[in-house]
Design an enzyme around this catalytic site. Structure first.
Site, PDB file in Angstrom:
ATOM      1  N   CYS A 111       0.836  -1.201   0.000  1.00  0.00           N
ATOM      2  CA  CYS A 111       0.000   0.000   0.000  1.00  0.00           C
ATOM      3  C   CYS A 111       0.870   1.250   0.000  1.00  0.00           C
ATOM      4  CB  CYS A 111      -1.001  -0.042   1.164  1.00  0.00           C
ATOM      5  SG  CYS A 111      -2.362   1.139   0.964  1.00  0.00           S
ATOM      6  N   HIS A 211      -3.631  -5.073   0.289  1.00  0.00           N
ATOM      7  CA  HIS A 211      -3.149  -5.487   1.607  1.00  0.00           C
ATOM      8  C   HIS A 211      -3.153  -7.013   1.715  1.00  0.00           C
ATOM      9  CE1 HIS A 211      -2.661  -1.727   3.898  1.00  0.00           C
ATOM     10  NE2 HIS A 211      -3.576  -1.251   3.078  1.00  0.00           N
ATOM     11  N   GLU A 213      -1.471  -8.833   3.587  1.00  0.00           N
ATOM     12  CA  GLU A 213      -1.361  -9.279   4.993  1.00  0.00           C
ATOM     13  C   GLU A 213      -2.715  -9.432   5.652  1.00  0.00           C
ATOM     14  OE1 GLU A 213      -1.108  -6.205   4.089  1.00  0.00           O
ATOM     15  OE2 GLU A 213      -2.042  -4.953   5.633  1.00  0.00           O
TER      16      GLU A 213
END
Ligand code: MN
Length: 261
Positions: A111, A211, A213
């Site tokens: 990001c 994202h 994660e």
């Protein structure tokens, strides 16, 4: 052998009579690094002159998400939709990205981290997608799959994901504007917004706008972190920082490790 991965941090300031600044990193970044076989350590914002010494301690860096990058760094006036900026963090992370790019240190940008990579190499950003992109998709506020990205065939991203189209989440209002020279765009959404970029020929210097994660079960997330950690393992072996001694070599003397940055 477990490579050490340095993660950048955001900064906040307590309210109260004696406010102190705090450094923090959302847990999902830390967990994904651990799951992929790395040892995560946090790199709190410091003067850019400290970056070479800090990066000598790690085998890879993860530039995490966060607030907007100060547009003065890439020579633009602030847009009225620009969010909060942290100039010290920008300068620190840009120094990290430049050093990683120049020194073959594996780097993953997520990001804001992807945007920082682009600015570090001389590119610019779109400061607000709804204001600056014609007929944009909704890019804000979704940590579950929000839109597809089209991945450019033949790129590292394409090889590691093994597919040309991936459904990803989206939680950003900025994105890469003009890509830096040599920082190749490797994925876009159908509205043209840049969703990934990489430095070809580098050990691993790759940014994604989504994202991963926050989508721990997604195949694309596991593949991305695995590829990043594989590059970090190779880095650890090449610098000898945490490599096991080879069978033919003498065991390292206590207290002396050859580590270079
Ligand atoms: Mn998006």
């Amino acid at each position: 052998m477990k490579p050490v991965i340095g993660l950048s941090c955001s900064t906040s300031t307590d309210a109260g009579v004696r406010p102190v600044r705090r450094y923090s990193c959302p847990e999902p970044y830390v967990r994904r690094v651990e799951e992929a076989g790395g040892i995560p350590i946090l790199l709190p914002t410091a003067d850019p002159s400290r970056v070479p010494g800090l990066l000598a301690l790690v085998h890879g860096v993860l530039l995490i998400g966060g607030d907007d990058v100060d547009p003065s760094i890439y020579g633009a006036a602030p847009h009225r939709k620009l969010g909060p900026v942290d100039h010290a963090r920008d300068e620190f992370e840009i120094a990290i990205a430049r050093r990683a790019a120049a020194d073959a240190l594996p780097a993953l940008g997520i990001c804001r981290g992807c945007q920082v990579m682009n600015v570090a190499l001389g590119g610019s950003l779109i400061q607000d997608i709804p204001a600056e992109v014609e007929s944009p998709l909704s890019h804000a506020g979704r940590y579950d799959a929000a839109h597809d990205v089209a991945v450019t065939p033949g790129t590292r991203l394409h090889r590691l994901l093994g597919r040309k189209q991936v459904a990803v989440n989206s939680h950003h209002h900025q994105s890469i504007g003009s890509p830096a020279d040599g920082f190749d765009v490797t994925a876009r959404t159908s509205d043209g917004v840049v969703e990934a970029a990489e430095l070809p020929g580098h050990a691993f210097f790759l940014g994604v706008q989504w994202h991963p994660e926050r989508m721990p079960e997604a195949d694309a997330t596991r593949r991305l972190f695995r590829a990043f950690l594989e590059a970090a393992v190779a880095r650890a072996r090449s610098v000898g920082g945490s490599a096991r001694p080879k069978a033919a070599s003498k065991p390292p003397r206590a207290g002396r490790r050859a580590v270079r940055g």
